[in-house]
Each structure stands twice: as C-alpha cells, then as structure tokens.
Design an enzyme around this catalytic site. Structure first.
Site, PDB file in Angstrom:
ATOM      1  N   HIS A   8       0.624  -1.266   0.083  1.00 33.27           N
ATOM      2  CA  HIS A   8      -0.139  -0.084   0.145  1.00 33.27           C
ATOM      3  C   HIS A   8       0.924   1.084  -0.140  1.00 33.27           C
ATOM      4  O   HIS A   8       2.055   1.254   0.401  1.00 33.27           O
ATOM      5  CB  HIS A   8      -0.963   0.025   1.379  1.00 33.27           C
ATOM      6  CG  HIS A   8      -0.064   0.122   2.473  1.00 33.27           C
ATOM      7  ND1 HIS A   8       0.341   1.080   2.971  1.00 33.27           N
ATOM      8  CD2 HIS A   8       0.411  -0.982   3.287  1.00 33.27           C
ATOM      9  CE1 HIS A   8       1.130   0.709   4.086  1.00 33.27           C
ATOM     10  NE2 HIS A   8       1.120  -0.530   4.342  1.00 33.27           N
ATOM     11  N   GLU A  82      -2.356  -7.066   7.049  1.00 35.26           N
ATOM     12  CA  GLU A  82      -0.991  -7.375   7.559  1.00 35.26           C
ATOM     13  C   GLU A  82      -0.848  -8.436   8.687  1.00 35.26           C
ATOM     14  O   GLU A  82      -1.901  -8.759   9.321  1.00 35.26           O
ATOM     15  CB  GLU A  82      -0.404  -6.185   8.182  1.00 35.26           C
ATOM     16  CG  GLU A  82       0.734  -5.883   8.663  1.00 35.26           C
ATOM     17  CD  GLU A  82       1.951  -6.291   7.677  1.00 35.26           C
ATOM     18  OE1 GLU A  82       1.845  -7.591   7.393  1.00 35.26           O
ATOM     19  OE2 GLU A  82       2.684  -5.561   7.200  1.00 35.26           O
TER      20      GLU A  82
END
Length: 218
Positions: A8, A82
């Site tokens: 990201h 994550e």
C-alpha cells in the site's frame, strides 16, 4: 497465474515507523495518495483481471485509482491483511520489539509455523489465510491478479512460497510503499518470483540484486 503483490501507499504510521496492524488502520499521507495515483501507469503493461485488497483502509485507498482506471471492483479479503502485531502493536519498528516482529515472521518462512507472534497469530494461521485468497484467485480463472497488501506479509509469504526467494533475500530487501513483487506459478506447483520492486530476481540458487538490510511492517 501471474500474481502481483503490491504494498500500500505511505501512511502516517509508516512515517513514524510504528508497528500498525489493527483494522481498519489509518489512511494515506499526501505522498501515499500520490503513490496510489501513479499505480495505473506503473502497471499499464499488465493485463489485470482481478484486484484484491485487505480489510485495512490503506490498501483500499491505494487500489482505488487502479480500480477506476481498469473498471475493476476491488475484492476485500481479510486473508491478505498485515501480520497482526499483537502485544507489539504501535511499538517502534526500529526497536528490539520491531526486530522480534520480523524475526518471528521470517521464522515462519523457514518452517517454524507453530511459533506465535506475542499476543498474535502463528505462522500456520498467517500463511494459511494468505494462501486461501491466492487459491480463490486461482480458482476464479484470472490469469493476472493484483493483491494490494502489506510489507511484512508480502515479504514473509513470498519467502515461504517462492522457490527462488529465501529468508535472507526477503529480510534484506525492503519493500517500499507501492513496491511490487511479481510472481508466477501456483500453490500446488510452487511460485517463482520474477521481479522485486522492479529488479529481476535470479532463479533458484542464483544471486539476486543487492539490497539494504531494513525491515518494515504495515
């Protein structure tokens, strides 16, 4: 299947170098938004058929310009979020706790999947959930798939599943915001990394390009 794993764009906690893994997490900085806006051109040569994002806001914001440019509906999947930091959440990534986070993650890639992140997940859970999304994408028939995910889990999963990326390589090759790892293969036959942040990756047993010994998460 051709699999593009994209980290990201930059977040405020990336700037502060914190272990920030909780859902939904922060948005993007101005630089992060600019990085996201540059993704469609960066991936212009890829015939993308499916786009996946995690449950964290930063991946969805990063994928938005690419989705708009290609007319794709991002598929939100918890499996590619994550690695949960657990007891280490929001601690400095450049501290002993940050080193423990990455050391634990890379231990999973070496096969010690029963090891648990303090207060968090073990390797079997983390690799299994990411595998599940990859398996879903493969079953869809899409030939080229983009997954906008996170630094630590991309590096860990790639070290565990790509025949030509070992732990040392993943540990010494930091993946910058909107950096891309390109792989080809399947879960059944194995994956091969073709490039890492724009640099070619050598075949299994070869020497890869040099990198900085830095770790990141989020």
């Amino acid at each position: 299947m051709r699999l593009l794993l994209v980290r990201h764009g930059q977040t405020p906690t990336n700037v502060d170098y914190l272990l920030d893994t909780a859902v939904p997490g922060p948005g993007l900085t101005e630089l992060g938004l600019a990085q996201a806006a540059a993704l469609p051109e960066a991936l212009a040569d890829e015939d993308i058929e499916a786009l996946y994002v995690s449950t964290l806001l930063r991946t969805q914001l990063t994928a938005a310009p690419l989705a708009a440019a290609r007319g794709l509906e991002p598929l939100v999947r918890d499996g590619i979020r994550e690695i949960t930091a657990g007891d280490l959440e929001m601690l400095p990534g450049d501290s002993a706790q940050g080193e423990l986070y990455m050391r634990t993650a890379f231990s999973w890639a070496s096969g010690d999947t029963a090891l648990r992140m303090p207060g968090g997940e073990n390797g079997e859970e983390v690799l299994g959930r990411f595998d599940g999304v990859v398996a879903e994408a493969a079953a869809s028939g899409a030939r080229t798939v983009v997954m906008v995910s996170h630094g630590a889990i991309i590096r860990t999963w790639t070290a565990a599943r790509a025949d030509n990326v070992d732990i040392q390589y993943a540990a010494t090759h930091r993946l910058a915001n909107t950096g891309v790892v390109v792989l080809e293969g399947s879960l059944s036959d194995g994956f091969k990394a073709l490039s890492w942040a724009g640099a070619s990756v050598a075949p299994a047993g070869g020497a890869g390009p040099a990198g900085e010994p830095l770790d990141d998460a989020g």
